[in-house]
Design an enzyme around this catalytic site. Structure first.
Site, PDB file in Angstrom:
ATOM      1  CB  CYS B 115      -0.925   0.042   1.213  1.00 56.78           C
ATOM      2  SG  CYS B 115      -1.982   1.509   1.183  1.00 56.78           S
ATOM      3  CB  CYS B 118      -1.956   4.638   4.413  1.00 54.56           C
ATOM      4  SG  CYS B 118      -3.304   4.029   3.399  1.00 54.56           S
ATOM      5  CB  SER B 119      -0.115   0.541   6.487  1.00 56.63           C
ATOM      6  OG  SER B 119      -0.843   1.186   7.499  1.00 56.63           O
ATOM      7  CB  CYS B 120      -4.864  -0.316   2.627  1.00 54.05           C
ATOM      8  SG  CYS B 120      -5.523   1.356   2.680  1.00 54.05           S
TER       9      CYS B 120
END
Lengths: 123, 214
Positions: B115, B118-120
């Site tokens: 991702c 962000c950090s999906c």
């Protein structure tokens, strides 16, 4: 776990604790760390948790995993309050500040607490 | 040859609506803030502890999905056609209503999930994201130079194998379906599942060789 005393029915499988959502792991980890810091003994923790579970299980018997960690968090909040680490008003204000910060954060971005709310947490 | 398919990854991230925290998530954050500010809890220690338990939160769910897909050709078809529904068959659903897409590794193609913004992460099937997944170097280099990222994970792919990079969004989360290891013919789902590692479902690793099975 550092003590041989088993907690009442920790949701787990053969390899260890099982969490349904990240907040459950966070609540779990905070209790483990506070015990390591000596804020409470493990028997004191087990007793506090068992008391909350007794209430929660009556209210939502079918919802075991979430209900368990909701009790876990409530027990942890209460112990922090009785040990003078937090106040119930302070916790409520901060929870509201976190929700306000979330609403002001575009989806997918990390949610950050404004500095003034953060420094209020020290009091 | 490297074929990053994520050149234009502005999809899904440019929301105009805010995020939300459930009341209980806000309570957890409130308590963590107080404990951190007062010095009772070090966020790094909390992260380390969670990481220790992290493997228990989700990757076993994903491993069950992969093991079933290896074992049951019809399930594999359903998984690749509509991963959200196929994963829900096993009882795993996302609270945020995110859409799951399964991408299959083959002899020709290796898939890698990132991702970039962000950090999906597909936490209903994989649990909390590992620390490196959230790091800026991984997020930027996975797209620019996936082969070097894989090499750092000890994964050297044959030069002819293409790498596809999938950029997750708040709405779409990817799950890599790793190749079934050789020498597992006739194995049951239960026996196959321990071969499926978290990293093999992100694409930074392969499924375990039966000889290395835990």
């Amino acid at each position: 776990m550092t003590s041989g005393i088993e907690l009442p029915e920790l949701p787990r499988d053969a390899d260890g604790p099982v969490f349904a959502e990240p907040w459950q792991a966070q609540a779990f980890a905070m209790a483990v760390l506070l015990h390591e810091r000596g804020l409470f003994t493990w028997p004191e923790w087990a007793e506090a948790l068992a008391a909350e579970l007794a209430v929660e299980t009556e209210a939502a018997p079918a919802d075991h995993g979430t209900a368990y960690y909701r009790s876990w968090l409530t027990a942890l909040e209460r112990l922090c309050i009785t040990r003078g680490v937090a106040t119930s008003g302070g916790l409520a204000r901060l929870a509201m500040a976190w929700q306000a910060a979330a609403e002001a954060t575009p989806h997918g971005r990390p949610i950050v607490l404004p500095p003034e709310a953060q420094s209020a947490a020290k009091q | 040859m490297t074929t990053p398919q994520a050149a234009a990854h502005n999809h899904g991230h440019d929301h105009d609506h805010g995020s939300s925290l459930s009341p209980i998530e806000a309570r957890v954050r409130a308590l963590e803030t107080i404990l951190t500010e007062k010095g009772y809890v070090d966020p790094a220690a909390l992260d380390r502890l969670i990481e220790t338990y992290e493997t228990r939160i989700g990757p076993r769910n994903g491993a069950r999905v992969v093991a079933r897909a290896w074992h049951d050709p019809d399930y594999r078809k359903r998984l690749l056609a509509d991963a959200t529904a196929a994963i829900a068959e096993l009882g795993f659903t996302g609270r945020q209503g995110e859409h799951m897409v399964a991408v299959a590794n083959t002899a020709e193609v290796h898939n890698l999930v990132v991702c970039t913004l962000c950090s999906c992460y597909p936490w209903p099937v994989l649990g909390l994201p590992p620390v490196w997944y959230k790091s800026a170097p991984y997020r930027s280099r996975a797209v620019l130079d996936p082969r070097s990222i894989l090499a750092e994970f000890g994964l050297i792919l044959p030069p002819g194998k293409a790498i596809r990079v999938w950029d997750s969004t708040a709405e779409i989360r990817y799950l890599v379906l790793p190749e079934r290891p050789a020498g597992t013919e006739g194995w049951s789902e239960e026996r196959l599942a321990p071969l499926v590692t978290r990293d093999s479902m992100i694409g930074t690793g392969l499924a375990l060789d039966p000889a290395d099975a835990p």
